[in-house]
Design a protein around this motif. Structure first.
Motif, PDB file in Angstrom:
ATOM      1  N   ALA A  37      38.062  26.656  19.156  1.00  0.00           N
ATOM      2  CA  ALA A  37      38.013  25.704  20.258  1.00  0.00           C
ATOM      3  C   ALA A  37      39.059  26.067  21.315  1.00  0.00           C
ATOM      4  CB  ALA A  37      38.272  24.290  19.734  1.00  0.00           C
ATOM      5  N   GLU A  38      38.709  25.882  22.581  1.00  0.00           N
ATOM      6  CA  GLU A  38      39.607  26.239  23.678  1.00  0.00           C
ATOM      7  C   GLU A  38      40.935  25.496  23.609  1.00  0.00           C
ATOM      8  OE1 GLU A  38      38.029  26.295  27.643  1.00  0.00           O
ATOM      9  OE2 GLU A  38      36.085  26.967  26.898  1.00  0.00           O
ATOM     10  N   GLN A  39      40.924  24.260  23.123  1.00  0.00           N
ATOM     11  CA  GLN A  39      42.147  23.458  23.086  1.00  0.00           C
ATOM     12  C   GLN A  39      43.049  23.773  21.898  1.00  0.00           C
ATOM     13  OE1 GLN A  39      39.023  22.334  22.899  1.00  0.00           O
ATOM     14  NE2 GLN A  39      38.798  20.734  21.363  1.00  0.00           N
ATOM     15  N   PHE A  40      42.640  24.679  21.009  1.00  0.00           N
ATOM     16  CA  PHE A  40      43.448  25.043  19.839  1.00  0.00           C
ATOM     17  C   PHE A  40      44.757  25.684  20.298  1.00  0.00           C
ATOM     18  CE2 PHE A  40      44.726  28.031  16.489  1.00  0.00           C
ATOM     19  CZ  PHE A  40      44.774  27.175  15.396  1.00  0.00           C
ATOM     20  N   LYS A  41      45.873  25.203  19.776  1.00  0.00           N
ATOM     21  CA  LYS A  41      47.195  25.690  20.196  1.00  0.00           C
ATOM     22  C   LYS A  41      47.939  26.439  19.088  1.00  0.00           C
ATOM     23  CE  LYS A  41      46.955  23.748  24.232  1.00  0.00           C
ATOM     24  NZ  LYS A  41      46.248  24.469  25.227  1.00  0.00           N
TER      25      LYS A  41
ATOM     26  N   GLU B 165      40.310  34.294  22.409  1.00  0.00           N
ATOM     27  CA  GLU B 165      41.513  34.760  21.727  1.00  0.00           C
ATOM     28  C   GLU B 165      41.264  35.648  20.513  1.00  0.00           C
ATOM     29  OE1 GLU B 165      44.565  34.181  22.843  1.00  0.00           O
ATOM     30  OE2 GLU B 165      43.830  32.978  24.511  1.00  0.00           O
ATOM     31  N   THR B 166      40.129  35.530  19.872  1.00  0.00           N
ATOM     32  CA  THR B 166      39.902  36.228  18.606  1.00  0.00           C
ATOM     33  C   THR B 166      38.561  36.947  18.620  1.00  0.00           C
ATOM     34  OG1 THR B 166      41.131  34.480  17.485  1.00  0.00           O
ATOM     35  CG2 THR B 166      39.859  35.958  16.095  1.00  0.00           C
ATOM     36  N   VAL B 167      38.600  38.243  18.323  1.00  0.00           N
ATOM     37  CA  VAL B 167      37.392  39.046  18.212  1.00  0.00           C
ATOM     38  C   VAL B 167      37.150  39.264  16.715  1.00  0.00           C
ATOM     39  CG1 VAL B 167      36.251  41.191  18.874  1.00  0.00           C
ATOM     40  CG2 VAL B 167      37.957  40.176  20.397  1.00  0.00           C
ATOM     41  N   TRP B 168      36.305  38.416  16.144  1.00  0.00           N
ATOM     42  CA  TRP B 168      36.088  38.435  14.694  1.00  0.00           C
ATOM     43  C   TRP B 168      35.453  39.733  14.219  1.00  0.00           C
ATOM     44  CZ3 TRP B 168      38.775  34.856  12.438  1.00  0.00           C
ATOM     45  CH2 TRP B 168      39.032  33.655  13.106  1.00  0.00           C
TER      46      TRP B 168
END
Length: 157
Positions: free
Chosen positions: A50-54, A87-90
């Motif tokens: 999710a975009e809001q994940f910090k 942020e993450t390329v699985w």
């Protein structure tokens, strides 16, 4: 330096405790997030997408092959099929299989499904410590990942 996040998926509480002790005492520059199984990891992957994940993003996944419900091989395939986010390329995130058995058929299947390495769980504490140190240094400190743009270009071909 901020701590690098490692996801460790392992159903044995004794092994998780052993690994926790090694990271706490000998590898404090890395942060390990423990998952007991495939469902727990996948739910967290959805949350962190999710975009809001910090929180911290994973730099390495260490995955036990013998897991209840969804085994490590199926989880590996699932992670590799998960769409990338900002942020993450699985698809290219380093995934190391750590297994108690060394059947060649399992090793081959894991590499075909996208594993980056396959290791046998060491029989003693010191060997496990050295192995985890080596894995972290290689996959997190020295290895460089492709950017999301390049991965998308390769996937589109």
């Amino acid at each position: 330096m901020s701590k690098k996040e490692i996801y460790l998926v392992e159903d044995s509480s004794d092994f998780r405790q052993l690994v926790r002790g090694i990271f706490t005492k000998f590898l404090p520059d890395y942060h390990v997030r423990f998952f007991q199984g495939a469902q727990e990891l996948y739910q967290y992957m959805v949350l962190q997408s999710a975009e809001q994940f910090k929180g911290r993003r994973p730099a390495l996944i260490i995955l036990d092959l013998e897991l209840p419900t969804i085994n490590g091989f199926e989880l590996l395939k699932l992670v590799r099929q998960t769409p990338a986010n900002a942020e993450t390329v699985w698809k290219t995130l380093p995934i190391v299989i750590l297994s108690g058995t060394a059947r060649q058929e399992d090793i081959n299947r894991c590499y075909q499904a996208g594993a980056n390495s396959f290791f046998i769980k060491p029989p003693d504490f010191e060997e496990l410590h050295v192995m985890l140190d080596t894995l972290c240094r290689y996959w997190i400190d020295y290895n460089r990942q492709a950017t999301n743009d390049i991965v998308n270009q390769i996937s589109a071909q």
